[in-house]
Design an enzyme around this catalytic site. Structure first.
Site, mmCIF file in Angstrom:
data_model
loop_
_atom_site.group_PDB
_atom_site.id
_atom_site.type_symbol
_atom_site.label_atom_id
_atom_site.label_comp_id
_atom_site.label_asym_id
_atom_site.label_seq_id
_atom_site.Cartn_x
_atom_site.Cartn_y
_atom_site.Cartn_z
ATOM 1 C CG ASP A 80 -1.826 1.183 1.320
ATOM 2 O OD1 ASP A 80 -1.740 2.079 0.450
ATOM 3 O OD2 ASP A 80 -2.642 1.237 2.268
ATOM 4 C CE1 TYR B 202 -4.993 10.893 -12.281
ATOM 5 C CE2 TYR B 202 -5.104 12.215 -14.282
ATOM 6 C CZ TYR B 202 -4.697 11.071 -13.620
ATOM 7 O OH TYR B 202 -3.980 10.109 -14.297
ATOM 8 C CB ALA C 293 -4.635 4.812 -20.981
ATOM 9 C CB THR D 296 -6.932 1.884 -17.753
ATOM 10 O OG1 THR D 296 -7.599 3.098 -17.361
ATOM 11 C CG2 THR D 296 -5.636 2.223 -18.495
#
Length: 269
Positions: free
Chosen positions: A61, A163, A196, A198
């Site tokens: 993590d 982001y 992308a 994903t």
């Protein structure tokens, strides 16, 4: 998880690599491509479960320093050194500055930015060991760190304030790390994917009122007219991590279908 059985052939033959967030998406594509090119690969991921043949995994993590330190200690015991670190683990966020509360800002920055610092700090002794061994053998390339950044670091995208802030920090961090470690024989670069194809993008599309229209909009904003594949990003990561990029450090490599640099005129009917 499957045990690692890498070939000694290929540009990464005899080398070891670790990929955070390597259980799915871009990270998994990177891990598989590194292994295909001869590396011993350890996937560091918070998610458990089976991995494809040829990959070895450890729970990690990146938001927990004890977890990171334990994973890198185990990796060191197995490999003895680390030639390539790919800091790929990250999370997404949507919205303007009005839409994410303080807890979400702390969570995303902690994973996307501080997570890179945590893992890199824990990996540096192993990377230095690899760089020193390469220096003694006059091998090109040295050790390498590749961070997964984003076109969001270099282009203003709507509904991506948090982001974008995190990825802008990744870009700045990449350059600073490159300056700090170049004389140790450790190169640091980042790859900047466009949108992308994903699992995260898949979940966003599934949640959209009209998934087909949303996919078409995402494809249209990239000059190539399609989403970037995880395999295309993986190829760029392998280039930056490999001996052919031995003179490349402190830079970003865009894999974004021309999204950052091209300004096309609208197509005429």
């Amino acid at each position: 998880m499957a045990q690692q059985t890498a070939s000694s052939e290929g540009e990464f033959g005899g080398r070891s690599a670790a990929v955070t967030g390597g259980a799915s998406g871009i990270g998994l594509a990177v891990a598989r491509e590194l292994a295909r090119r001869g590396a011993q690969v350890c996937v560091l991921d918070v998610a458990g479960g089976a991995l494809p043949d040829g990959l070895w995994g450890l729970p990690c993590d990146v938001a927990d320093r004890a977890s990171v330190n334990a994973a890198l200690e185990a990796l060191g015991e197995r490999f003895g050194r680390l030639d390539v670190l790919v800091n790929n683990a990250g999370v997404g966020a949507q919205g303007t500055v009005e839409d994410n509360d303080d807890d979400e800002w702390r969570r995303v920055l902690d994973i996307n930015v501080t997570g890179i610092a945590r893992v890199s700090a824990a990996a540096l002794p192993l990377l230095r060991r690899a760089a020193a061994a390469d220096g003694a053998a006059a091998a090109p390339g040295g050790a390498a760190i590749v961070n997964t950044c984003s076109v969001a670091a270099t282009a203003g995208l709507p509904q991506r304030a948090l982001y974008s802030a995190s990825k802008g920090a990744v870009l700045a961090l990449t350059r600073a790390m490159a300056a700090d470690h170049i004389r140790e024989g450790i190169r640091v670069n980042c790859v900047n994917p466009g949108t992308a194809d994903t699992p995260w993008i898949g979940r966003l599309l599934d949640a959209a009122p009209d998934p087909a229209a949303e996919r078409a909009a995402l494809e249209a904003r990239q000059p190539t007219g399609r989403l970037v594949s995880a395999e295309e990003v993986a190829a760029a990561v392998c280039y930056l991590a490999g001996p052919s990029a031995g003179a490349t450090t402190g830079t970003e490599l865009a894999v974004d279908g021309g999204m950052q640099g091209l300004r096309l005129r609208p197509e005429t009917p």
